[in-house]
Design a protein around this motif. Structure first.
Motif, short mmCIF file in Angstrom:
data_model
loop_
_atom_site.label_atom_id
_atom_site.label_comp_id
_atom_site.label_asym_id
_atom_site.label_seq_id
_atom_site.Cartn_x
_atom_site.Cartn_y
_atom_site.Cartn_z
N PHE A 54 0.84 -1.21 0.00
CA PHE A 54 0.00 0.00 0.00
C PHE A 54 0.88 1.26 0.00
CE2 PHE A 54 -2.62 -3.27 2.22
CZ PHE A 54 -3.60 -3.40 1.25
N GLU A 99 -5.52 -1.21 11.57
CA GLU A 99 -4.91 -2.51 11.90
C GLU A 99 -3.91 -2.43 13.04
OE1 GLU A 99 -3.81 -3.82 7.92
OE2 GLU A 99 -5.66 -5.01 7.87
N ARG A 125 -9.71 0.89 0.83
CA ARG A 125 -8.79 0.27 -0.12
C ARG A 125 -9.55 -0.74 -0.96
NH1 ARG A 125 -5.65 -4.32 3.49
NH2 ARG A 125 -7.55 -5.18 4.38
N ASP A 166 -4.32 -15.91 1.09
CA ASP A 166 -4.27 -15.38 2.45
C ASP A 166 -5.15 -16.24 3.35
OD1 ASP A 166 -2.76 -13.51 1.23
OD2 ASP A 166 -4.27 -11.92 1.28
N GLU A 225 -0.27 -14.84 3.21
CA GLU A 225 -0.54 -14.16 4.49
C GLU A 225 -1.15 -15.16 5.46
OE1 GLU A 225 -3.02 -10.68 4.37
OE2 GLU A 225 -2.09 -9.95 2.54
N HIS A 278 -3.87 -5.59 14.98
CA HIS A 278 -3.77 -6.86 14.27
C HIS A 278 -2.45 -7.52 14.65
CE1 HIS A 278 -3.40 -9.81 11.08
NE2 HIS A 278 -4.64 -9.56 10.71
N ASN A 291 -2.68 -12.24 -4.45
CA ASN A 291 -3.11 -13.03 -3.29
C ASN A 291 -4.62 -13.26 -3.30
OD1 ASN A 291 -3.16 -10.24 -2.87
ND2 ASN A 291 -2.75 -10.36 -0.69
N TYR A 315 -6.74 -17.03 6.95
CA TYR A 315 -7.09 -16.52 8.29
C TYR A 315 -8.21 -17.33 8.95
CZ TYR A 315 -4.27 -12.47 7.06
OH TYR A 315 -3.23 -11.66 6.72
N PHE A 343 0.85 -11.69 7.78
CA PHE A 343 0.51 -10.29 7.88
C PHE A 343 0.53 -10.02 9.38
CE2 PHE A 343 -1.90 -6.62 8.74
CZ PHE A 343 -1.47 -5.75 7.77
N ASN A 364 -3.72 -6.06 -4.33
CA ASN A 364 -3.93 -6.84 -3.11
C ASN A 364 -5.36 -7.33 -3.06
OD1 ASN A 364 -2.63 -7.70 -0.54
ND2 ASN A 364 -4.39 -6.67 0.33
N GLU A 365 -5.50 -8.61 -2.85
CA GLU A 365 -6.83 -9.22 -2.69
C GLU A 365 -7.87 -8.61 -3.63
OE1 GLU A 365 -7.67 -9.19 1.55
OE2 GLU A 365 -6.54 -11.03 1.76
N TRP A 423 -10.21 -8.64 13.07
CA TRP A 423 -11.49 -8.48 12.37
C TRP A 423 -12.42 -9.68 12.49
CZ3 TRP A 423 -11.65 -12.23 8.65
CH2 TRP A 423 -10.41 -12.70 8.17
C1 GAL Z 1 -5.69 -9.25 4.39
C2 GAL Z 1 -5.03 -8.10 3.67
C3 GAL Z 1 -3.92 -7.50 4.50
C4 GAL Z 1 -4.37 -7.28 5.92
C5 GAL Z 1 -4.88 -8.57 6.48
C6 GAL Z 1 -5.36 -8.48 7.91
O1 GAL Z 1 -6.95 -9.52 3.91
O2 GAL Z 1 -4.51 -8.51 2.45
O3 GAL Z 1 -3.50 -6.29 3.91
O4 GAL Z 1 -5.35 -6.30 5.95
O5 GAL Z 1 -5.97 -9.01 5.72
O6 GAL Z 1 -5.83 -9.71 8.37
#
Ligand code: GAL
Length: 675
Positions: free
Chosen positions: A51, A363, A117, A276, A315, A366, A253, A278, A353, A155-156, A323
């Motif tokens: 970014f 974030e 974003r 990514d 990531e 995070h 990603n 999570y 990340f 990104n995404e 989140w």
């Molecule tokens: C992803 C994103 C990252 C960051 C991350 C946080 O979706 O690509 O930039 O925001 O989530 O979990």
């Protein structure tokens, strides 16, 4: 089997993650400290510039790449490579102020304000011009550095734009797709319904929330168009980079099962697939083992987009996210377990990340490798450093792949069609869960199925399961028929072959397009159940399966009946059938049952295909990667308690100990057995 190492420069597995030094440019001491700590954590690669647009180009036409060049160089001098991102994922305020068309319009026709974003218009010429300029400069100034090993596009990527430019582009897309024949479009979209006929392509609007949402063909084409347009945008960025630095591979990603784009249409444009990851670890609605095996499915979807090549976990969080509904810490041992799972499933990278927590904004809380305390003496840092050590040991695994003779058909168009169809029970369609459940049942048998689209070549497989294949692409039925005629074991379920790729129902009985003959049945009706409704299936082998949600009523033509309904007005009629075609078998399961109940059928299919199963204790995952030098068996204990596993022989690369016949894995423990 040849090794396909992604990055010869690294020569092993990638360990690192998103690094945002632009947030710390006024703290050279911190940047200095970062490099020291990265080395201590075994980081060999970082992702830079995701970014950074406002830092590269603070005012239009005023470019600054020197700060980033210094950072790339410094990292390189310290043995740390760079994945360089294009900055198109977020726009500086000056850009939106001057070029308002770069900002998206939402599904009610309202233009976004500047902010956030991932929300640009994919069509805007002005935005593309600006992206082309910065991407070119980026490649010229930074892409030529020997430390840069991969480009990361934006990104995404995701989302839709309903601005007038996108509407017009959609109309042009449709005109080309339907060869300028509006009658053909009207016929395929069944617009004689509710007077929805179009006279010209220019009358067609996308499915605005407050507009036309009742034409299934339109809804589907809008989704296909959005993928096409995003792909077109991504290709445009790739072309700019390639015109300067043609030899640097590219990725973007992905986001697991994100439903907004058909990733399979994007994959061929990328050199490597990355995603990514999570998961919601330790949640209160499923077991930890279930969370882990959902993740394994996601990994398999990514892996299968470029078979025979490793993918990357671009990531993941080293500790928690900010989140989820509840942001819970990974329990001790889970970090290592989740890193090894990614590798076990075919990833050649473990990336996070992010490297360091920022002080402010969205974030700030995070998880990151380095917390606000700024120390390397933290639980999370030690976990990451431990993972770094282990990944070094596992370097020989890099370039090997997971290969399998079993596949699950999981199709994006079919997903979209099922989401949209006005039928069944609106809350119990559960296409994804049905597919995942079956995939996981195979995983419990030690089989890592590929996850493929319905138009893909099935000749490399001997077992294929195609759950709820409601929509048939042109050629899918032929593909399945050829597979069975070649001796393949195929299983389909209720809600198969109802519509073609325009979502027009097949006439003459379901499943259409010749599948009635393949399975030897006709599905006459489908019954949807309320959550408390139940039926049963009495199987010929004496077992009894429970039916929930859906039951089709079949007319059997020339299939063998393996099971019949136990209740209701269709009691005694066929629920599970099989039609043989030489050595090939086409099974049909007409009702929803748990994947666990279908297990004996899966075992029979595998046995008939000559594929041996590997049964493991509850909560233990098993994956195998292989290459020319041999294979690596991964065992992951997702239980908190130790487990004993029998039939293991070879060197455990985690403990450096030879295992003979039996090993005990501690709670959340992992073993990688080199054969
Ligand atoms: C992803 C994103 C990252 C960051 C991350 C946080 O979706 O690509 O930039 O925001 O989530 O979990």
């Amino acid at each position: 089997m040849e090794k396909k190492i992604l990055f010869p420069q690294i020569g092993g597995l990638v360990h690192g993650g998103d690094y945002n030094p632009d947030q710390w440019l006024d703290r050279p001491d911190i940047l200095e400290e970062d490099v020291r700590m990265m080395k201590k954590a075994g980081v060999n690669c970082v992702t830079l510039g995701v970014f950074s647009w406002a830092a590269y180009e603070p005012e239009e036409g005023n470019f600054h790449f020197e700060w980033m060049e210094k950072i790339i160089e410094k990292l390189y001098q310290n043995g740390i490579y760079t994945i360089l991102s294009t900055p198109s994922g977020a726009r500086p305020a000056w850009l939106d102020g001057r070029y308002i068309e770069a900002m998206r319009v939402d599904s009610r026709g309202v233009r976004d304000h500047h902010g956030k974003r991932h929300n640009h218009c994919m069509t805007s010429e002005r935005f593309r011009e600006k992206v082309a300029v910065i991407d070119r400069m980026l490649a010229e100034h930074l892409g030529t550095h020997p430390g840069v090993i991969l480009y990361h596009i934006s990104n995404e990527l995701g989302g839709e734009c309903f601005c007038p430019r996108c509407v017009q582009k959609f109309q042009m897309y449709l005109a080309e797709r339907y060869e300028y024949d509006i009658d053909r479009l009207n016929a395929e979209w069944w617009t004689s319904f509710w007077s929805h006929h179009y006279n010209t392509f220019s009358e067609i609007e996308p499915p605005f929330e407050n507009g036309e949402t009742s034409v299934m063909g339109l809804n589907m084409e809008w989704k296909r168009f959005t993928t096409w347009n995003m792909n077109n945008f991504m290709q445009f960025e790739i072309d700019v980079l390639r015109s300067v630095t043609p030899d640097i591979p590219v990725t973007t990603n992905f986001m697991g099962l994100f439903g907004g784009l058909d990733y399979r249409k994007m994959a061929p444009k990328l050199d490597v697939i990355s995603w990514d990851n999570y998961p919601c670890y330790h949640n209160d609605w499923e077991t930890f083992t279930e969370t882990m095996s959902d993740t394994a499915f996601n990994h398999a979807v990514m892996r299968s987009m470029k078979r025979g090549k490793p993918f990357m976990m671009m990531e993941s969080t080293p500790s928690l996210v900010n989140w989820h509904k509840v942001n819970k810490l990974k329990r001790p041992g889970v970090h290592k377990l989740s890193c090894v799972q990614a590798v076990a499933c075919g990833s050649d990278s473990v990336q996070y990340f992010q490297w360091r927590k920022g002080r402010g904004s969205y974030e700030q809380f995070h998880g990151a490798v380095v917390d606000h305390a700024g120390t390397d003496d933290s639980r999370v840092f030690r976990d990451v450093a431990e993972a770094g050590e282990l990944l070094k040991k596992l370097a020989p695994v890099a370039g090997t792949t997971v290969s399998t003779r079993a596949a699950l058909l999981f199709d994006w168009d079919n997903r979209w069609a099922i989401w949209d169809v006005k039928a069944l029970g609106q809350e119990t369609k559960k296409y994804e869960r049905t597919c995942i459940g079956i995939w996981q049942e195979f995983m419990k048998l030690g089989i890592d199925m590929d996850v493929v689209g319905s138009d893909e070549d099935l000749s490399r497989y001997d077992v294929v399961v195609a759950p709820m294949l409601y929509l048939l692409q042109p050629g899918t039925a032929d593909n399945l028929r050829a597979f069975v005629e070649r001796g393949g074991q195929l299983l389909a379920t209720y809600f198969t072959g109802y519509v073609d790729d325009a979502q027009l129902c097949y006439l003459g009985g379901f499943p259409g397009d010749g599948l009635k003959e393949l399975f030897g049945i006709v599905s006459e009706e489908i019954d949807s159940y309320y959550p408390s409704d139940r039926n049963g299936i009495a199987m010929k082998d004496g077992s009894r399966w429970e039916v929930v949600d859906y039951a089709e009523i079949l007319k059997v033509q020339d299939a063998e009946v393996l099971g019949t309904y136990t209740d209701d007005f269709y009691q005694g009629s066929a629920a599970v059938t099989c039609k043989s075609h030489g050595k090939g078998n086409a099974y049909y399961v007409a009702a929803r049952t748990s994947a666990g109940e279908m297990r004996p059928l899966f075992e029979k299919m595998l046995a008939d295909a000559g594929i041996s199963v590997r049964k493991l204790p509850e909560g233990v995952e098993y994956h195998v990667r292989s290459g020319e030098e041999g294979s690596y068996e991964f065992y992951l204990n997702c239980n908190t308690e130790p487990v004993k596993i029998a039939g293991v022989n070879g060197l455990d690369m985690v403990t450096d100990r030879e295992v003979r016949e039996e090993m005990t894995l501690p709670g959340y423990g992992v073993a990688v057995i080199r054969q």
